[in-house]
Scaffold this active site. Sequence first.
Site, PDB file in Angstrom:
ATOM      1  N   ARG A  92       1.171  -1.197   0.141  1.00  0.00           N
ATOM      2  CA  ARG A  92       0.336   0.115  -0.325  1.00  0.00           C
ATOM      3  C   ARG A  92       1.198   1.247   0.475  1.00  0.00           C
ATOM      4  O   ARG A  92       2.110   1.121   0.115  1.00  0.00           O
ATOM      5  CB  ARG A  92      -0.735   0.372   1.323  1.00  0.00           C
ATOM      6  CG  ARG A  92      -0.154  -0.503   2.615  1.00  0.00           C
ATOM      7  CD  ARG A  92      -0.441   0.343   3.571  1.00  0.00           C
ATOM      8  NE  ARG A  92      -0.168   1.518   3.644  1.00  0.00           N
ATOM      9  CZ  ARG A  92       0.654   2.701   3.795  1.00  0.00           C
ATOM     10  NH1 ARG A  92       1.579   1.572   4.320  1.00  0.00           N
ATOM     11  NH2 ARG A  92       0.598   3.496   3.948  1.00  0.00           N
ATOM     12  N   GLY A  93       0.377   2.452  -0.195  1.00  0.00           N
ATOM     13  CA  GLY A  93       0.787   3.592  -0.509  1.00  0.00           C
ATOM     14  C   GLY A  93       0.995   3.462  -1.464  1.00  0.00           C
ATOM     15  O   GLY A  93       1.705   3.582  -2.515  1.00  0.00           O
ATOM     16  N   ASN A 146      -5.709  12.266   0.108  1.00  0.00           N
ATOM     17  CA  ASN A 146      -5.229  11.071   0.937  1.00  0.00           C
ATOM     18  C   ASN A 146      -5.915   9.865   2.073  1.00  0.00           C
ATOM     19  O   ASN A 146      -6.915   9.964   2.169  1.00  0.00           O
ATOM     20  CB  ASN A 146      -4.057  11.369   1.741  1.00  0.00           C
ATOM     21  CG  ASN A 146      -2.596  10.846   2.538  1.00  0.00           C
ATOM     22  OD1 ASN A 146      -2.397  10.819   2.108  1.00  0.00           O
ATOM     23  ND2 ASN A 146      -2.679  11.861   3.816  1.00  0.00           N
ATOM     24  N   LYS A 147      -5.811   9.284   2.895  1.00  0.00           N
ATOM     25  CA  LYS A 147      -6.400   8.767   3.936  1.00  0.00           C
ATOM     26  C   LYS A 147      -7.566   9.410   5.000  1.00  0.00           C
ATOM     27  O   LYS A 147      -6.955  10.450   5.179  1.00  0.00           O
ATOM     28  CB  LYS A 147      -5.189   8.378   5.025  1.00  0.00           C
ATOM     29  CG  LYS A 147      -5.660   7.053   5.857  1.00  0.00           C
ATOM     30  CD  LYS A 147      -6.349   5.950   4.807  1.00  0.00           C
ATOM     31  CE  LYS A 147      -5.577   5.446   4.630  1.00  0.00           C
ATOM     32  NZ  LYS A 147      -5.834   3.623   3.573  1.00  0.00           N
ATOM     33  N   ASP A 153      -2.366  10.473  -1.580  1.00  0.00           N
ATOM     34  CA  ASP A 153      -2.576   9.334  -3.591  1.00  0.00           C
ATOM     35  C   ASP A 153      -3.106  10.161  -4.118  1.00  0.00           C
ATOM     36  O   ASP A 153      -2.652   9.417  -5.513  1.00  0.00           O
ATOM     37  CB  ASP A 153      -3.552   8.603  -2.555  1.00  0.00           C
ATOM     38  CG  ASP A 153      -3.348   7.849  -1.449  1.00  0.00           C
ATOM     39  OD1 ASP A 153      -2.908   6.359  -1.343  1.00  0.00           O
ATOM     40  OD2 ASP A 153      -3.467   7.882  -0.137  1.00  0.00           O
ATOM     41  N   ARG A 199      -6.975  -0.681  -6.775  1.00  0.00           N
ATOM     42  CA  ARG A 199      -7.372   0.276  -6.257  1.00  0.00           C
ATOM     43  C   ARG A 199      -7.830   1.545  -6.895  1.00  0.00           C
ATOM     44  O   ARG A 199      -6.529   1.861  -7.460  1.00  0.00           O
ATOM     45  CB  ARG A 199      -6.700   1.009  -5.362  1.00  0.00           C
ATOM     46  CG  ARG A 199      -6.523  -0.673  -3.719  1.00  0.00           C
ATOM     47  CD  ARG A 199      -5.710  -0.825  -2.760  1.00  0.00           C
ATOM     48  NE  ARG A 199      -6.717   0.855  -2.106  1.00  0.00           N
ATOM     49  CZ  ARG A 199      -5.954   0.863  -1.021  1.00  0.00           C
ATOM     50  NH1 ARG A 199      -4.465   0.774  -0.394  1.00  0.00           N
ATOM     51  NH2 ARG A 199      -6.763   2.266  -0.424  1.00  0.00           N
TER      52      ARG A 199
END
Length: 333
Positions: free
Chosen positions: A48-49, A244-245, A234, A89
Site C-alpha cells: 500500500r502507499g 489522502n487517507k 494518493d 484500487r
Amino acid sequence: MAIEVRSLAWHGKGLHLIDQTALPREIVRLDVTDVDTLIDAIRRLAVRGAPALGASGAFGVAIAMLQAEREGWSEDTLRDAVSRIRDARPTAVNLAGGVDRVLPLVPKGVAAVVAEAEAVVREDVAANKAIGANGADWILAHVERRPLRVLTHCNTGSLATAGWGTALGIIRELHERGVLEVVYADETRPLLQGSRLTAWELDQEGIPHFVQPDGAAASTILRGLVDVAVIGADRIAANGDTANKIGSVGVALACADAGIPFVVAAPQTTFDPATPHGDAIEIEERPESEVLEWGGVRVAPEGSRAFNPAFDVTPARLINAIVSERGVTEPRT
C-alpha cells in the site's frame, strides 16, 4: 540501529513484498508470481502507499507476462489481467500510472518491462530524498519554533514507497538535521497504519514519537502542541485538491484554525492533471467488516451498517505547501 526497509523487490520470476498486514508483530515476505496473488496483496493492503503501488503496478505487468507464458494465455487474457491490476484500487493514481508506463514495452519482452519498473523504483527513491530536503527547507523557513513538533497521518515512509518516504522522509530529514523534538503519529483508523507502520518505522529510526487516536489530532493541534502537520497524498488534482487517507481533512481544518502549516508531500507521479478538482476523484470504499469487527470479532450490533471510505479530499485552500521533488508550491497564496 536504523534499518532501511524496502517494501518490494524483484527477484527474477516475481515480486517479493513485505506483508504490511503482519507488521509490527513480524516481518512476513510474500513471493508474488501470479496476477491474482498480486491483486489480493493490493486489495488487502499487504502492499500500500501510492508510490509503492506504482512500482507494484509496473512489476505487475511483468508478472502477468510471465504467467501468460507459463499458462499459454491469449493476448486478450493478458490484456484483461493487466487491466485488473491497473484497477485494483481506484483512488491512488500511481497504480494506473505504473502500469501505463511499462505497457508500451510489452512487445519488447519481460526484460524490458522489468528494466523500466526498476527505473520506477530508482526514480521514486531519488524523488523521495529530494522531497525530504525540499520539505525540511520549507518548514524551517516558515516555522520559528525549535525543536519542531510534527504531526503526521497514516503511513508515508519506506513501507509506502520504493524507499525513504515522502512525508515521513521530511520527518527523517528534520531528525537528521537535529531540529526535531517529537512526532505525533495518528493511529489511522480503522486499519491502524499509523500505530502499526509509522510508529514501527519511527522506532526503527530512533525518532521520539507519540501514537495518538485520530480523534485526538484536532485537540493536539489546537492546544498548541504541534508546529506543523505533514501528510502524504494518493492523488493530487490539477487545482491542488488532495486525496489522502481518511481523517486528513480534519487535520487540515484544525491546522487552518490554529494558524500552523499543513504540508502535503508527494512525488510528481502522484499529480494528476487529468483530474480537474477533488470532486472528480473516485473515493474507494472498503469492506464494512473493517469497521464493524475487531480482530474478527463483531463489536457493533448486528443491525448496524458501516460507512468506510478509505480516503478524503483536502481542498487546496487548506493546504499551505505541496512538496515534490521539483520544489514547493503554495496553493493558499
